[in-house]
Motif scaffolding. Sequence first.
Motif, short mmCIF file in Angstrom:
data_model
loop_
_atom_site.label_atom_id
_atom_site.label_comp_id
_atom_site.label_asym_id
_atom_site.label_seq_id
_atom_site.Cartn_x
_atom_site.Cartn_y
_atom_site.Cartn_z
N ILE A 30 0.85 -1.20 0.00
CA ILE A 30 0.00 0.00 0.00
C ILE A 30 0.88 1.24 0.00
O ILE A 30 1.76 1.40 0.84
CB ILE A 30 -0.94 0.02 1.22
CG1 ILE A 30 -1.93 -1.15 1.15
CG2 ILE A 30 -1.70 1.34 1.29
CD1 ILE A 30 -2.85 -1.25 2.36
N PRO A 32 0.22 5.08 0.45
CA PRO A 32 -0.92 5.92 0.88
C PRO A 32 -0.98 7.29 0.23
O PRO A 32 -1.44 8.25 0.86
CB PRO A 32 -0.68 6.01 2.39
CG PRO A 32 0.78 5.95 2.54
CD PRO A 32 1.27 5.00 1.48
N ARG A 63 -3.51 4.29 -2.31
CA ARG A 63 -4.70 4.64 -1.53
C ARG A 63 -4.48 6.02 -0.92
O ARG A 63 -4.21 6.18 0.25
CB ARG A 63 -4.94 3.61 -0.42
CG ARG A 63 -5.21 2.21 -0.95
CD ARG A 63 -6.62 2.09 -1.47
NE ARG A 63 -6.86 0.74 -1.97
CZ ARG A 63 -8.09 0.22 -2.17
NH1 ARG A 63 -9.15 0.95 -1.89
NH2 ARG A 63 -8.23 -1.01 -2.63
N GLY A 71 -4.81 5.32 3.54
CA GLY A 71 -4.07 4.11 3.19
C GLY A 71 -3.40 3.48 4.38
O GLY A 71 -3.32 2.25 4.50
#
Length: 317
Positions: A30, A32, A63, A71
Amino acid sequence: MKRILGFLICCAFSGTVFSQTYPAKAIRLIVPFPPGGSNDIVGRMVGQQLGERLGQSVVIDNRGGAGGTIGTDMAAKAAPDGYTLLLVSVAHAFNPAMYKKLPYDPEKAFVPIGMVAAGPVALMVHPALPVHSVAELIALAKAKPGQLNYATAGIGSFQHLASELFKLQTGVDMVHVPYKGGGPAMMDTIAGQAQINMASLIQVGPHVKSGKLRLIATSGTRRSGLFPEVPTVAETVPGYDATNWWGLIAPAGTPQQVVSKLSSELEALLRSDETKKRVESEGADIMRMTPAEFGRFIADETQKWAKVVKQAGIQPE
């Protein structure tokens, strides 16, 4: 007693087997923040090379939103099985001071894996601004308090905090103009709508080389290898240090054997000449740290930027 001993042996054996077979499927990393920024660039570079070493794909999951906290919260709530990792940057350190009610506990929700790299921001001005050094910028800003403006990627962005740290340490009064992202901030600085900009070296090289922006200093403790002729802010403002950094962490509870394996593989890829060359070409430096060292580093950075947020009175939008 025999049952307890047998249970412990079984747990130890299963943990060893898991670490030996890990990873058995793709890993999600991920990032963010939205695609295109320095976090995304570093995340994709690390993801590709880490995946090659592990023999599994590392899928980047951007994200963005709320200064990286959306995220980060998603990663905090992911299963702690080694198949969800989080790329963090300096934003991870100042978000606890920026957001009073984070949906996750930044100290308890994660375990550190290791640091990747660190790099300064570039202090740039529009070519029409009659300054060619940090000293000249400070002098002009003091002669025209509240008349110079600086563009950033938004309230609470690293560019914002780096600029506020500059203001606090020099005593100048400049006006903050926040944008929704580093790209728009950069474009308006090039267009002359904003006069000053602090952005990642990863993003500014072409604009400086084309003459669209004038680079007067970098923000690290030493000169950038990408622009060795350009002085640091600290050469004029002693003690100034605003450095972006990137590293990997995982949800708390991730098996120690997995953390150790990821840390070992990260260490190996950061030692490669290919990675070093690629990172340096983006204006950053490799920064290897053990999980324990990275954990202490994050704690120190969190304390440092909490003071800046408080003194500057920064509030999230």
